[in-house]
Write an enzyme that holds these catalytic residues in place. Structure first.
Site, short mmCIF file in Angstrom:
data_model
loop_
_atom_site.label_atom_id
_atom_site.label_comp_id
_atom_site.label_asym_id
_atom_site.label_seq_id
_atom_site.Cartn_x
_atom_site.Cartn_y
_atom_site.Cartn_z
CG ASP A 108 28.54 37.65 44.10
OD1 ASP A 108 29.55 38.48 44.00
OD2 ASP A 108 27.80 37.79 44.99
CD GLU A 141 33.38 38.31 44.49
OE1 GLU A 141 33.92 39.23 44.32
OE2 GLU A 141 32.27 38.06 45.06
#
Length: 753
Positions: free
Chosen positions: A393, A429
């Protein structure tokens, strides 16, 4: 007022009648002397149960706390708020690690730490021994996080808000926070000798993003007591769906122990997605059916084994960019109280946190102890918990050196040379919310990336909003403009149309505006850039024409995704027509909005969508031309001039440069199965069928001329998204050079003969 003077005044104001600070005796009353602590060892960090050569069983505790003045180990004999606390000082200090071996401490023991040091928020020092701290290396966590004022290191309700975080709160937080649990890491049933990891090559992967709780909570085939848990995901009924669908990997939304934000608890909500980690080694206790005093570890491993046995890899969505302790006004749960300056990025005004994540804080990955925490955690989940990869993330925040994103950063360098981590699947990401944080296409070889430019282009094409088809051409063929450097391959692009964050696929074709009122934030949260189209009516519609159009658009989007070069990622439930009622930020919806509704399979329309998705995935698995390991060259590989990739207009002519720059609703993509790069299992050249895909986003049918020789002699239709029934191929054949009618808003996939 100077910091020292202000703190002195605060202490005087909060003093009791006998001159002691308020609640200063709360912790002292809980001390119990007489716990034997032997020197122990500084490694490994955390709590490790062992039996010594002398036959003495106990647990070694080791905590890095670089700037601390003292560390106390706190043992708890029960699970309630009134459980007896026994404190024992760790007096051994080796390379900034406080450690000790406590004989007789067995698996299942609940524990925490109290760390002593200066309270000086102006310099970033936030030590407060009144706050019980979770071990960053705890293998299991028992109890849920609540956030009363006692859990904050500062006095949360101090009247002068501008200095609220500088006033120390001396109330004991132990009754209100969960505890770490000693786990027997080397138990006989922890061996992985019977496990067979699938090890699916990247190019052959199909990823399925799911939430452990949401995927299983309403599944009728899973026993009620197992729904919402790791055991529920391991149940044959859950795995049967994954196998029928044909995915090769599940990407689990965060399963590290996480906490709920204060603003959610105040509104009666909870953090559902889990992007608020506080324990990087502990499986989230809320997803365990068997218990939370260590049983969650074994249950997670059993889930991994069950998925592996079905040929499915396990990828974890991990959140190492920030923690649940938020900013200077956040709670003191773990790292903030161990060494705030050693773990978090601070601004030049060290009282404030540098926030590249939008969550209040950012872990300072350049610091050796932080880098060690992250890499130790990653290796633990691979070697001891059996997982096969990670999706990071806001990975750009991890790649920042001093301030800027740096692809030679310590984090990326360590991953590249680590003998364990460089062998697993790594997905970035590739952005964060800081300056220069958007890094799509910039991560080094070894990494794959979420490709949001693919998402945007496909959404815009099917709502007929692209100015031309250049972007669509790149995205369908593997995004060579982003990834054809440094030896990277097409599978560096993880293609997706939807993800957990945003509309579901059904909502993407049903809503043009977000509808997040249930989140309690006045519909201000969530993105406004949805690139969606509702087909003429906002939300659910009783108009069968609108409903049929939406189902066709779903088939178009799924077909496009699964025919594109790269690694496709589906979101759980999109293959069933799952809806979140227009909520594009359901991070706090631990209810029917966020859970997968399995009753959709009883509707013939949604059952047909599932069957079509399964058939497309099977088609992809069967044909290597749809999952290439190398980029297309666009050059002829034979005397007849046939190229590995060619593009056609509706006139049946190869596209010119002018065609790429012209507005168009129709695009023909020819994929040659001749001489595909690589070798098969026997070492022979890979030869496959060739295909022509025709994508038409216009609202009226279009005539399309099928290219003649050398491209083909005839064409067989294998996918036609204008048809509701997709269980079997249409079986229609056409001659090369024939003019066919492509229905409005549809995809045709034709096999070349």
């Amino acid at each position: 007022m100077s910091s020292a003077a202000e703190q002195e005044a605060v202490a005087e104001e909060r003093a009791t009648g006998d001159g002691r600070p308020v609640a200063a005796a709360n912790g002292a009353r809980r001390r119990t002397p007489g716990v034997p602590v032997w020197p122990g060892a500084p490694t490994p960090l955390g709590a490790r149960f062992r039996v010594g050569p002398d036959g003495v069983a106990g647990t070694n505790f080791a905590l890095w706390a670089g700037g601390a003045e003292a560390v106390e180990l706190c043992l708890f004999d029960g699970r309630g708020p009134d459980s007896k606390e026994t404190r024992a000082p760790l007096t051994e200090l080796t390379h900034e690690i406080w450690h000790g071996f406590v004989p007789g401490v067995m698996p299942g023991q609940r524990y925490g730490f109290r760390v002593h040091g200066r309270w000086d928020p102006w310099t970033g020092a936030r030590w407060n021994p009144a706050k019980l701290l979770l071990d960053p290396y705890a293998r299991a966590v028992d109890g849920d996080f609540r956030l009363p004022p006692e859990v904050y290191g500062h006095v949360r309700d101090w009247p002068q808000q501008q200095v609220a975080d500088t006033v120390r709160d001396d109330r004991d937080s132990a009754p209100y926070v969960p505890k770490g649990v000693v786990v027997h890491d080397d138990a006989p049933d922890d061996e992985w000798t019977d496990d067979r990891r699938p090890k699916t090559p990247w190019a052959d992967s199909v990823i399925y993003e799911l939430h452990v709780r949401g995927f299983t909570k309403l599944h009728p085939g899973i026993p009620p007591e197992l729904r919402g848990t790791y055991a529920g995901l391991a149940h044959p009924a859950a795995i049967e769906h994954l196998v029928k669908l044909g995915v090769t990997a599940v990407e689990l939304l965060p399963v590290h122990q996480f906490a709920h934000e204060d603003h959610l608890l105040r509104r009666g909500l909870r953090n559902y997605w889990g992007y608020n980690s506080i324990g990087y080694f502990a499986p989230h206790a809320g997803y365990a059916a068997s218990g939370t005093t260590g049983q969650q570890v074994g249950e997670f491993k059993d889930m991994v084994r069950a998925l592996h046995a079905a040929g499915i890899e396990v990828i974890l969505d991990v959140v190492y960019n920030h923690t649940a302790e938020a900013g200077e006004l956040g709670p003191t749960l773990s790292l903030k109280g161990i060494d705030n300056r050693g773990y978090y990025r601070l601004q030049s005004d060290a009282r404030r946190y540098a926030d590249y994540t939008g969550c209040g804080n950012t872990l300072h990955v350049v610091q050796p102890q932080v880098l060690r925490l992250i890499t130790d955690s990653l290796r633990y989940w691979v070697t001891e918990m059996g997982v096969d990869g990670f999706r990071f993330d806001l990975a750009a925040a991890l790649a920042r050196s001093m301030h800027d994103v740096d692809m030679l950063s310590p984090f990326l360098a360590v991953i590249a040379q680590d003998p364990v981590l460089r062998r697993v699947k790594l997905i970035a990401e590739p952005w964060d919310v800081g300056s220069g944080g958007y890094q799509v296409g910039a991560f080094p070889p070894l990494w794959t990336e979420w490709n949001d430019r693919y998402r945007n282009a496909v959404r815009d094409f099917w709502r007929h909003a692209l100015p031309d088809v250049r972007e669509m051409g790149y995205r369908l063929s593997g995004s060579s403009d982003l990834y054809a450097w440094g030896g990277r391959r097409p599978y560096a692009s993880v293609n997706f149309v939807t993800a957990h964050d945003g509309f579901t696929l059904r909502d993407l074709v049903s809503y043009e505006r977000k509808h997040n009122e249930a989140n309690g934030e006045g519909n201000r949260d969530g993105t406004d850039d949805n690139r969606s189209w509702n087909g003429g009516a906002e939300g659910e519609s009783e108009d069968e024409r609108v409903r049929a159009l939406r189902r066709r658009q779903l088939r178009n989007l799924l077909t496009t995704l699964l025919l594109s070069t790269g690694v496709p990622m589906l979101v759980a439930g999109d293959e069933l027509g799952r809806t979140q009622r227009g909520n594009n930020n359901a991070y706090c919806q631990d209810n029917e909005i966020g859970w997968l509704d399995w009753s959709l399979l009883e509707d013939p329309c949604w059952r047909a969508l599932f069957e079509m998705t399964s058939r497309l995935i099977a088609l992809r698995h069967r044909h290597p031309v749809l999952r290439r390991r190398a980029f297309f060259s666009g050059r002829a590989h034979s005397a007849d001039g046939l190229r590995d990739l060619a593009w056609f207009t509706a006139r049946g002519a190869e596209m010119t440069e002018r065609d790429w720059y012209a507005p168009a609703a129709t695009l023909g993509m020819y994929l040659s199965g001749r001489d595909i790069p690589g070798r098969d299992e026997r070492g022979a050249p890979i030869v496959d069928d060739s295909f022509l895909a025709v994508l038409h986003a216009g609202d009226r049918p279009v005539s399309f001329v099928l290219p003649g020789p050398p491209w083909a002699e005839r064409y067989e239709v294998v996918v036609d998204t204008s048809r509701e029934e997709q269980a079997r191929p249409p079986g229609v054949t056409h001659r090369a050079g024939e003019e066919i009618t492509v229905p409005a808003r549809s995809v045709l996939l034709l096999k070349v003969g």
